[in-house]
Motif scaffolding. Structure first.
Motif, PDB file in Angstrom:
ATOM      1  N   ASP A 202      13.419  -7.203 -13.222  1.00  0.00           N
ATOM      2  CA  ASP A 202      13.658  -7.435 -14.637  1.00  0.00           C
ATOM      3  C   ASP A 202      14.972  -6.753 -15.024  1.00  0.00           C
ATOM      4  OD1 ASP A 202      13.640  -7.332 -17.463  1.00  0.00           O
ATOM      5  OD2 ASP A 202      11.448  -7.349 -17.493  1.00  0.00           O
ATOM      6  N   PRO A 203      15.944  -7.505 -15.567  1.00  0.00           N
ATOM      7  CA  PRO A 203      17.260  -6.928 -15.885  1.00  0.00           C
ATOM      8  C   PRO A 203      17.203  -5.700 -16.799  1.00  0.00           C
ATOM      9  CG  PRO A 203      17.331  -9.307 -16.062  1.00  0.00           C
ATOM     10  CD  PRO A 203      15.890  -8.929 -15.841  1.00  0.00           C
ATOM     11  N   GLN A 204      16.189  -5.596 -17.643  1.00  0.00           N
ATOM     12  CA  GLN A 204      16.107  -4.417 -18.517  1.00  0.00           C
ATOM     13  C   GLN A 204      15.863  -3.127 -17.736  1.00  0.00           C
ATOM     14  OE1 GLN A 204      12.783  -4.290 -21.263  1.00  0.00           O
ATOM     15  NE2 GLN A 204      11.423  -5.289 -19.786  1.00  0.00           N
ATOM     16  N   TYR A 205      15.403  -3.247 -16.492  1.00  0.00           N
ATOM     17  CA  TYR A 205      15.144  -2.063 -15.677  1.00  0.00           C
ATOM     18  C   TYR A 205      16.273  -1.770 -14.690  1.00  0.00           C
ATOM     19  CZ  TYR A 205      10.545  -2.692 -17.670  1.00  0.00           C
ATOM     20  OH  TYR A 205       9.508  -2.850 -18.554  1.00  0.00           O
ATOM     21  N   ALA A 206      17.298  -2.604 -14.649  1.00  0.00           N
ATOM     22  CA  ALA A 206      18.443  -2.363 -13.773  1.00  0.00           C
ATOM     23  C   ALA A 206      19.252  -1.190 -14.315  1.00  0.00           C
ATOM     24  CB  ALA A 206      19.308  -3.612 -13.691  1.00  0.00           C
ATOM     25  N   GLY A 207      19.930  -0.503 -13.427  1.00  0.00           N
ATOM     26  CA  GLY A 207      20.779   0.607 -13.822  1.00  0.00           C
ATOM     27  C   GLY A 207      20.325   1.904 -13.182  1.00  0.00           C
ATOM     28  N   LYS A 208      20.820   2.994 -13.731  1.00  0.00           N
ATOM     29  CA  LYS A 208      20.565   4.313 -13.156  1.00  0.00           C
ATOM     30  C   LYS A 208      19.341   4.975 -13.790  1.00  0.00           C
ATOM     31  CE  LYS A 208      22.788   8.695 -12.041  1.00  0.00           C
ATOM     32  NZ  LYS A 208      23.987   9.511 -12.163  1.00  0.00           N
ATOM     33  N   TRP A 209      18.487   5.515 -12.937  1.00  0.00           N
ATOM     34  CA  TRP A 209      17.300   6.264 -13.313  1.00  0.00           C
ATOM     35  C   TRP A 209      17.413   7.655 -12.699  1.00  0.00           C
ATOM     36  CZ3 TRP A 209      12.851   4.067 -15.785  1.00  0.00           C
ATOM     37  CH2 TRP A 209      12.949   2.701 -16.039  1.00  0.00           C
ATOM     38  N   ASN A 210      17.174   8.694 -13.469  1.00  0.00           N
ATOM     39  CA  ASN A 210      17.246  10.076 -12.980  1.00  0.00           C
ATOM     40  C   ASN A 210      15.852  10.677 -12.853  1.00  0.00           C
ATOM     41  OD1 ASN A 210      20.179  10.422 -12.934  1.00  0.00           O
ATOM     42  ND2 ASN A 210      20.024  10.154 -15.136  1.00  0.00           N
ATOM     43  N   ILE A 211      15.649  11.427 -11.782  1.00  0.00           N
ATOM     44  CA  ILE A 211      14.386  12.147 -11.627  1.00  0.00           C
ATOM     45  C   ILE A 211      14.276  13.192 -12.726  1.00  0.00           C
ATOM     46  CG2 ILE A 211      13.116  13.795 -10.186  1.00  0.00           C
ATOM     47  CD1 ILE A 211      14.184  12.321  -7.748  1.00  0.00           C
ATOM     48  N   ASP A 212      13.131  13.224 -13.388  1.00  0.00           N
ATOM     49  CA  ASP A 212      12.838  14.254 -14.383  1.00  0.00           C
ATOM     50  C   ASP A 212      12.108  15.384 -13.659  1.00  0.00           C
ATOM     51  OD1 ASP A 212      11.877  15.892 -16.371  1.00  0.00           O
ATOM     52  OD2 ASP A 212      10.827  14.312 -17.458  1.00  0.00           O
TER      53      ASP A 212
END
Length: 182
Positions: A4-14
């Motif tokens: 899903d394009p809304q979930y593309a991109g950078k995600w950082n570990i919390d």
């Protein structure tokens, strides 16, 4: 496979809401559990092809915590992790594969004790939600068993029964909360 394009991109570990732990047998009879208290990293998700996405996780080896100070100090020593010489444990992916709905295999190189070896980690996507502050969070969980000897972590002592004090088999435990960059 596309995501899903809304979930593309950078995600950082919390790190405040994530845990990378481990368990192993001690003296062949008891299970010892621990975790690393300092973890960072990110996932860069490609909208067109999940297999072109990347993951990098960095663990500060000295942050090992089994709730027993003497044991933790021994695990930090050259007998085990040798944190003075090898301060970080690093995983860098080279592929991500969706094997079923919400289940993935993240394959890459795991570097421990200065040795890099291929490892595949199964992860289940628990969910994606917006928190009260509006941040989009993803939760992932999984486990993977490794043999510490493969990374040159070989200290042990024999027991009278013929066994050894510390099992070579280590179960890694992943409970990850990732936050999407806006």
């Amino acid at each position: 496979m596309a995501i899903d394009p809304q979930y593309a991109g950078k995600w950082n570990i919390d790190p405040a809401h994530s845990r990378i732990g481990f368990s192993t047998r001690h003296a062949m009879v008891a299970r010892v559990r621990g975790a690393f208290n300092e973890v960072s990293g990110e996932a860069n998700l490609n909208a067109e092809a999940i297999d072109q996405s990347t993951v990098r996780v960095v663990i500060q080896a000295a942050s090992i915590d089994t709730r027993q100070g003497d044991r933790d100090n021994h695990l930090r020593s050259p007998d085990f992790l040798d944190v003075e010489q090898f301060p970080e444990i690093v995983f860098e992916s080279n592929s991500i594969d969706e094997i079923s709905d919400n289940n993935y295999i993240v394959a890459g190189q795991l570097t421990i004790h200065g040795i890099s070896r291929p490892v595949s980690v199964p992860l289940e996507l628990i969910g994606i939600e917006s928190d009260p502050s509006g941040a989009v969070r993803a939760g992932l969980e999984g486990t993977r068993r490794i043999d510490r000897q493969d990374w040159g972590v070989s200290w042990n002592t024999p027991l009278d029964s013929g066994g050894v004090l510390v099992s070579d088999k280590i179960t890694l435990e992943f409970e990850l909360s990732l936050v999407k960059e806006q």
